[in-house]
Scaffold this motif. Structure first.
Motif, PDB file in Angstrom:
ATOM      1  N   LYS A  29      64.097 -76.118  82.458  1.00 59.06           N
ATOM      2  CA  LYS A  29      64.774 -76.633  81.261  1.00 59.06           C
ATOM      3  C   LYS A  29      64.053 -76.208  79.991  1.00 59.06           C
ATOM      4  O   LYS A  29      64.674 -76.009  78.951  1.00 59.06           O
ATOM      5  CB  LYS A  29      64.846 -78.162  81.311  1.00 59.06           C
ATOM      6  N   ALA A  30      62.722 -76.065  80.089  1.00 61.52           N
ATOM      7  CA  ALA A  30      61.912 -75.691  78.927  1.00 61.52           C
ATOM      8  C   ALA A  30      61.815 -74.183  78.766  1.00 61.52           C
ATOM      9  O   ALA A  30      61.070 -73.694  77.915  1.00 61.52           O
ATOM     10  CB  ALA A  30      60.520 -76.307  79.046  1.00 61.52           C
ATOM     11  N   GLY A  31      62.522 -73.426  79.580  1.00 59.31           N
ATOM     12  CA  GLY A  31      62.495 -71.968  79.465  1.00 59.31           C
ATOM     13  C   GLY A  31      61.137 -71.367  79.776  1.00 59.31           C
ATOM     14  O   GLY A  31      60.775 -70.333  79.244  1.00 59.31           O
ATOM     15  N   GLY A  32      60.370 -72.039  80.652  1.00 56.15           N
ATOM     16  CA  GLY A  32      59.058 -71.526  81.036  1.00 56.15           C
ATOM     17  C   GLY A  32      57.923 -71.991  80.146  1.00 56.15           C
ATOM     18  O   GLY A  32      56.769 -71.676  80.384  1.00 56.15           O
ATOM     19  N   ASP A  33      58.231 -72.774  79.114  1.00 53.44           N
ATOM     20  CA  ASP A  33      57.215 -73.276  78.185  1.00 53.44           C
ATOM     21  C   ASP A  33      56.550 -74.503  78.804  1.00 53.44           C
ATOM     22  O   ASP A  33      57.166 -75.556  78.946  1.00 53.44           O
ATOM     23  CB  ASP A  33      57.861 -73.622  76.857  1.00 53.44           C
ATOM     24  N   ILE A  34      55.269 -74.374  79.155  1.00 54.77           N
ATOM     25  CA  ILE A  34      54.546 -75.432  79.853  1.00 54.77           C
ATOM     26  C   ILE A  34      54.455 -76.699  79.005  1.00 54.77           C
ATOM     27  O   ILE A  34      54.691 -77.808  79.500  1.00 54.77           O
ATOM     28  CB  ILE A  34      53.138 -74.944  80.264  1.00 54.77           C
ATOM     29  N   ALA A  35      54.118 -76.554  77.732  1.00 52.05           N
ATOM     30  CA  ALA A  35      53.986 -77.728  76.861  1.00 52.05           C
ATOM     31  C   ALA A  35      55.311 -78.479  76.734  1.00 52.05           C
ATOM     32  O   ALA A  35      55.339 -79.716  76.804  1.00 52.05           O
ATOM     33  CB  ALA A  35      53.473 -77.306  75.486  1.00 52.05           C
ATOM     34  N   LYS A  36      56.414 -77.755  76.585  1.00 51.04           N
ATOM     35  CA  LYS A  36      57.723 -78.402  76.490  1.00 51.04           C
ATOM     36  C   LYS A  36      58.069 -79.109  77.787  1.00 51.04           C
ATOM     37  O   LYS A  36      58.640 -80.193  77.769  1.00 51.04           O
ATOM     38  CB  LYS A  36      58.810 -77.375  76.161  1.00 51.04           C
ATOM     39  N   ALA A  37      57.719 -78.484  78.919  1.00 52.78           N
ATOM     40  CA  ALA A  37      57.997 -79.100  80.217  1.00 52.78           C
ATOM     41  C   ALA A  37      57.247 -80.421  80.343  1.00 52.78           C
ATOM     42  O   ALA A  37      57.809 -81.426  80.797  1.00 52.78           O
ATOM     43  CB  ALA A  37      57.610 -78.147  81.350  1.00 52.78           C
ATOM     44  N   ILE A  38      56.002 -80.437  79.928  1.00 51.59           N
ATOM     45  CA  ILE A  38      55.209 -81.674  79.979  1.00 51.59           C
ATOM     46  C   ILE A  38      55.828 -82.730  79.070  1.00 51.59           C
ATOM     47  O   ILE A  38      55.961 -83.895  79.455  1.00 51.59           O
ATOM     48  CB  ILE A  38      53.732 -81.399  79.607  1.00 51.59           C
ATOM     49  N   LEU A  39      56.242 -82.331  77.873  1.00 50.67           N
ATOM     50  CA  LEU A  39      56.886 -83.283  76.963  1.00 50.67           C
ATOM     51  C   LEU A  39      58.176 -83.838  77.548  1.00 50.67           C
ATOM     52  O   LEU A  39      58.455 -85.030  77.430  1.00 50.67           O
ATOM     53  CB  LEU A  39      57.177 -82.622  75.612  1.00 50.67           C
TER      54      LEU A  39
END
Length: 114
Positions: A96-106
């Motif tokens: 869902k975050a397009g591979g962005d780790i920080a966004k995934a955590i958020l």
């Protein structure tokens, strides 16, 4: 690489438009699905009534982005460690975050109190 002539820039200045050439070698516009690339562009920056505008001219080519089907194990593990969520939840958030780790955590921690 051709540039806007200084004479033409002076004409614009008389009309209240401040313009300058930018010595760019390449311009890349990234969208979620593709990259639009202009090699050897003619780039002009103008200030019109306090607003900046950039004009790009040249040959355009488009590169489609490939979506990763899997993510690095260490990224998934890191998300799991930071959020306490399962592997499936970590992978879903990463997608869902397009591979962005920080966004995934958020995404996984939003709405959770301390």
């Amino acid at each position: 690489m051709m540039k806007v002539k200084p004479k033409d820039l002076k004409k614009l200045e008389r009309l209240g438009v401040k313009a300058e050439n930018i010595n760019a070698t390449r311009v890349v516009i990234e969208t979620p699905e593709e990259n639009i690339i202009v090699d050897s562009p003619i780039v002009t920056k103008a200030n019109v009534m306090g607003q900046e505008a950039i004009t790009v001219m040249g040959q355009i080519r488009v590169e489609k982005k490939s979506q990763p089907s899997t993510y690095k194990d260490e990224d998934v593990r890191f998300i799991m460690e930071q959020t306490g969520k399962s592997e499936a939840e970590a992978k879903e958030a990463l997608a869902k975050a397009g591979g962005d780790i920080a966004k995934a955590i958020l995404l996984l921690t939003e709405g959770q109190g301390p």
